[in-house]
Design a protein around this motif. Structure first.
Motif, mmCIF file in Angstrom:
data_model
loop_
_atom_site.group_PDB
_atom_site.id
_atom_site.type_symbol
_atom_site.label_atom_id
_atom_site.label_comp_id
_atom_site.label_asym_id
_atom_site.label_seq_id
_atom_site.Cartn_x
_atom_site.Cartn_y
_atom_site.Cartn_z
ATOM 1 N N TRP A 57 36.526 83.319 24.106
ATOM 2 C CA TRP A 57 35.741 83.216 25.333
ATOM 3 C C TRP A 57 35.248 84.623 25.679
ATOM 4 O O TRP A 57 36.079 85.509 25.974
ATOM 5 C CB TRP A 57 36.589 82.692 26.493
ATOM 6 C CG TRP A 57 37.163 81.324 26.317
ATOM 7 C CD1 TRP A 57 36.919 80.433 25.318
ATOM 8 C CD2 TRP A 57 38.086 80.687 27.204
ATOM 9 N NE1 TRP A 57 37.643 79.284 25.515
ATOM 10 C CE2 TRP A 57 38.366 79.412 26.667
ATOM 11 C CE3 TRP A 57 38.704 81.067 28.397
ATOM 12 C CZ2 TRP A 57 39.247 78.525 27.290
ATOM 13 C CZ3 TRP A 57 39.573 80.187 29.020
ATOM 14 C CH2 TRP A 57 39.840 78.924 28.471
ATOM 15 N N ASP A 70 31.741 86.195 30.406
ATOM 16 C CA ASP A 70 31.693 84.852 30.979
ATOM 17 C C ASP A 70 32.980 84.520 31.727
ATOM 18 O O ASP A 70 32.947 83.843 32.766
ATOM 19 C CB ASP A 70 31.472 83.808 29.876
ATOM 20 C CG ASP A 70 30.126 83.937 29.196
ATOM 21 O OD1 ASP A 70 29.192 84.475 29.833
ATOM 22 O OD2 ASP A 70 30.003 83.518 28.034
ATOM 23 N N MET A 92 39.244 79.084 32.978
ATOM 24 C CA MET A 92 38.043 78.261 32.877
ATOM 25 C C MET A 92 38.326 76.911 33.534
ATOM 26 O O MET A 92 39.277 76.219 33.158
ATOM 27 C CB MET A 92 37.679 78.059 31.396
ATOM 28 C CG MET A 92 36.484 77.165 31.134
ATOM 29 S SD MET A 92 36.282 76.761 29.349
ATOM 30 C CE MET A 92 35.703 78.314 28.699
ATOM 31 N N TRP A 141 29.577 75.685 30.032
ATOM 32 C CA TRP A 141 29.594 76.731 28.999
ATOM 33 C C TRP A 141 29.345 76.132 27.618
ATOM 34 O O TRP A 141 28.590 76.693 26.812
ATOM 35 C CB TRP A 141 30.932 77.458 29.046
ATOM 36 C CG TRP A 141 31.062 78.614 28.098
ATOM 37 C CD1 TRP A 141 30.485 79.846 28.221
ATOM 38 C CD2 TRP A 141 31.823 78.645 26.884
ATOM 39 N NE1 TRP A 141 30.850 80.652 27.163
ATOM 40 C CE2 TRP A 141 31.669 79.937 26.329
ATOM 41 C CE3 TRP A 141 32.629 77.720 26.226
ATOM 42 C CZ2 TRP A 141 32.276 80.317 25.132
ATOM 43 C CZ3 TRP A 141 33.239 78.093 25.035
ATOM 44 C CH2 TRP A 141 33.070 79.367 24.498
ATOM 45 N N GLU A 142 29.955 74.991 27.329
ATOM 46 C CA GLU A 142 29.759 74.361 26.029
ATOM 47 C C GLU A 142 28.316 73.897 25.852
ATOM 48 O O GLU A 142 27.746 74.002 24.759
ATOM 49 C CB GLU A 142 30.722 73.182 25.863
ATOM 50 C CG GLU A 142 32.174 73.603 25.689
ATOM 51 C CD GLU A 142 33.108 72.438 25.417
ATOM 52 O OE1 GLU A 142 34.242 72.694 24.975
ATOM 53 O OE2 GLU A 142 32.709 71.270 25.639
ATOM 54 N N ALA A 202 35.175 74.981 23.551
ATOM 55 C CA ALA A 202 36.132 75.862 24.238
ATOM 56 C C ALA A 202 37.532 75.755 23.654
ATOM 57 O O ALA A 202 38.358 76.651 23.858
ATOM 58 C CB ALA A 202 36.169 75.535 25.730
ATOM 59 N N GLU A 256 33.337 74.411 34.485
ATOM 60 C CA GLU A 256 32.834 75.574 33.750
ATOM 61 C C GLU A 256 32.843 75.324 32.249
ATOM 62 O O GLU A 256 31.951 75.776 31.524
ATOM 63 C CB GLU A 256 33.673 76.805 34.094
ATOM 64 C CG GLU A 256 33.445 77.342 35.496
ATOM 65 C CD GLU A 256 34.417 78.436 35.867
ATOM 66 O OE1 GLU A 256 34.060 79.304 36.698
ATOM 67 O OE2 GLU A 256 35.568 78.441 35.342
ATOM 68 N N ARG A 257 33.855 74.608 31.780
ATOM 69 C CA ARG A 257 33.917 74.291 30.348
ATOM 70 C C ARG A 257 32.699 73.478 29.919
ATOM 71 O O ARG A 257 32.049 73.798 28.914
ATOM 72 C CB ARG A 257 35.199 73.525 30.018
ATOM 73 C CG ARG A 257 35.320 73.160 28.529
ATOM 74 C CD ARG A 257 36.426 72.176 28.271
ATOM 75 N NE ARG A 257 36.153 70.857 28.832
ATOM 76 C CZ ARG A 257 35.381 69.942 28.248
ATOM 77 N NH1 ARG A 257 34.770 70.208 27.104
ATOM 78 N NH2 ARG A 257 35.188 68.755 28.810
ATOM 79 N N ARG A 262 25.721 75.311 27.224
ATOM 80 C CA ARG A 262 24.873 76.501 27.097
ATOM 81 C C ARG A 262 25.021 77.176 25.744
ATOM 82 O O ARG A 262 24.040 77.621 25.152
ATOM 83 C CB ARG A 262 25.210 77.483 28.231
ATOM 84 C CG ARG A 262 24.430 78.801 28.162
ATOM 85 C CD ARG A 262 24.628 79.625 29.419
ATOM 86 N NE ARG A 262 26.023 79.971 29.640
ATOM 87 C CZ ARG A 262 26.628 81.024 29.072
ATOM 88 N NH1 ARG A 262 25.961 81.813 28.231
ATOM 89 N NH2 ARG A 262 27.894 81.297 29.355
ATOM 90 N N THR A 263 26.255 77.265 25.243
ATOM 91 C CA THR A 263 26.508 78.034 24.020
ATOM 92 C C THR A 263 26.558 77.176 22.756
ATOM 93 O O THR A 263 26.337 77.686 21.649
ATOM 94 C CB THR A 263 27.851 78.782 24.127
ATOM 95 O OG1 THR A 263 28.926 77.828 24.215
ATOM 96 C CG2 THR A 263 27.868 79.696 25.344
#
Length: 496
Positions: free
Chosen positions: A286, A290, A263, A271-272, A279, A267-268, A274-275
């Motif tokens: 993970w 993804d 990651m 992703w954080e 991380a 991207e971290r 979005r979700t």
């Protein structure tokens, strides 16, 4: 073949190993019988303090072979070329039991790997699960106490365990894994291993990526039924130890394929956002969709230790042991372990435990540490201090080209309970299981909860299962009601 002549530990020949020196044939014994005194003194000290956790374990030597190029992610020399081999030592263990406990108890399994690299020892000390019960190390002593023995009865306590879990919903993901089929693996050869924490890799350009380590068994996943695990605990409590030792002795060397999930920092952040997940939270994974697993190499175990105590019992792992090109992360649990593991080894084995053969690096080493117990390599006449450098030093972040990471926020204690999502991933794990495994999971949990004497604890825990998945909570409640006659189904429905 003649046996070597018996001596004291100082090499002095022993005249008689059958009769103490006494004043006359009936005694008393004289204090001058040093051989007798030395034997008794050593016997009294043969048992080093057992590990607080991971006390019962098995281990073996082996090799790690690089099969895929990951040099774009890391400059660590052990990954410098495909085909390169590195000596390893691996220790498997149960977590909560004492040294005499059964290998088949329902418990996570330790999966700790030492890589003897040309730049020093790298210790990847993980488990057979990709997540853990808690996310903050300040809870760890309390959590472990609940898995051990009640201070009054000296018995394991279901109330203690479930009281803690029911008040720490972050544990739900790992509890779901623990009571699934994978909570009782069929020995050590048929389970996966994980670094569990988020770590980092740094390449030659000083660029960092975040990474998770996976070791997939090539023997195939195999688990014991709850009934077989209980049966073997009585018939062969050393089942996993025996299986591993005999497999290696017969030439049936176990192997694992190593993978990484990668990651980037960008991207971290995405992703954080979005979700909503952190991380670096050890209670989370993970998702593979993804962050796909990338193959790295193969771990093979091919040599049993000649002496269990010297190697398996005295091996002293620490996640703080990383080599250039590998690094840590802001994972709170990892940060706590960076201190706690080495400190535990100083107490358990001694201040010079790194001098023991199983712990000693295979590359040259030098420092200014001197003296203390077991100072096997004490530096000789070399300087025991580092002179002050007037111009200072240029470490570039954490050193070895690791650029460090940015810190922000106000220092303080932050209570995230009630604000973080501790349920979705646990529910996803439940929904991933086929129906028959879901049935065994809820049966296992209901059986364990039936031993809890407090209705409040049971109800609190069922509410967590229901928040993860309504059917999950309802099935546990129904089966628990069958076992106890308690009114728990309504709690599950209300929570759902």
């Amino acid at each position: 073949m003649d046996s070597p002549r018996l001596t004291t530990a100082s090499g002095i020949p022993v005249a008689d190993n059958q009769n103490s020196i006494t004043a006359g044939p009936r005694g008393p014994i004289l204090l001058q019988d040093f051989h007798l005194i030395e034997k008794l003194q050593h016997f009294n000290r043969e048992r080093i303090p057992e590990r607080v956790v991971h006390a019962k374990g098995s281990g073996a030597y082996g090799t790690f072979t690089v099969t895929h190029d990951i040099t774009k992610y890391t400059k660590a020399r052990l990954f410098s070329q495909v085909g390169k081999k590195t000596e390893t030592f691996v220790r498997f263990s149960t977590v909560g039991g004492e040294r005499g406990s059964a290998d088949t108890e329902r418990d996570p399994r330790g999966f700790a790997i030492r890589f003897y690299t040309e730049e020093g020892n790298w210790d990847l000390a993980g488990n057979n699960t990709p997540m853990f019960f808690i996310k903050d190390p300040i809870k760890f002593p309390d959590f472990v106490h609940t898995q051990k023995r009640d201070p009054q009865t000296n018995l394991k306590s279901a109330d203690m365990m479930w009281d803690f879990w029911s008040q720490a919903p972050e544990s739900l993901h790992q509890v779901t894994m623990l009571f699934s089929d994978r909570g009782t693996p069929d020995g050590y050869r048929h389970m996966d291993g994980f670094g569990s924490h988020t770590f980092s890799l740094v390449n030659a350009a000083g660029e960092r990526v975040w990474v998770k380590w996976h070791f997939k068994t090539q023997q195939g996943i195999r688990n014991l039924s709850a009934q077989d695990a209980v049966r073997l605990a009585g018939q062969d409590p050393d089942y996993a130890q025996r299986d591993l030792f005999e497999a290696i002795r017969s030439g049936n060397f176990p192997r694992w394929t190593a993978f990484i999930q990668v990651m980037t920092e960008a991207e971290r952040v995405a992703w954080e956002q979005r979700t909503g997940w952190n991380a670096f939270d050890l209670t989370k994974v993970w998702p593979h969709r993804d962050f796909p697993r990338l193959p790295v190499g193969v771990l093979e175990l091919d040599r049993n230790p000649d002496n269990y105590h010297a190697d398996v019992e005295q091996v002293a792992f620490s996640p703080a042991n990383v080599v250039p090109g590998l690094g840590y992360s802001p994972d709170k649990m990892l940060q706590g372990r960076l201190f706690a593991y080495h400190d535990a080894q100083l107490y358990r084995v001694g201040t010079n435990h790194q001098h023991l053969p199983v712990n000693r690096p295979r590359c040259p080493f030098h420092n200014q540490q001197r003296d203390g117990a077991m100072a096997i390599h004490n530096g000789g006449a070399t300087r025991n201090y580092d002179p002050v450098q007037g111009h200072g030093s240029d470490t570039r972040g954490f050193g070895h080209g690791d650029p460090g990471w940015a810190l922000d926020g106000v220092a303080g204690r932050y209570d995230a309970r009630g604000t973080e999502d501790d349920y979705t991933q646990a529910g996803n794990l439940f929904r991933l299981m086929p129906a028959d495994e879901q049935d065994r999971l809820t049966t296992n949990i209901a059986g364990a909860l039936a031993a809890v004497t407090s209705a409040a604890i049971r109800e609190r825990q069922i509410a967590h299962f229901s928040k993860a998945d309504a059917r999950y909570g309802a099935e546990v409640a129904r089966k628990l009601q069958d076992k106890t006659g308690g009114a728990t189904v309504s709690v599950a429905k209300e929570a759902a």
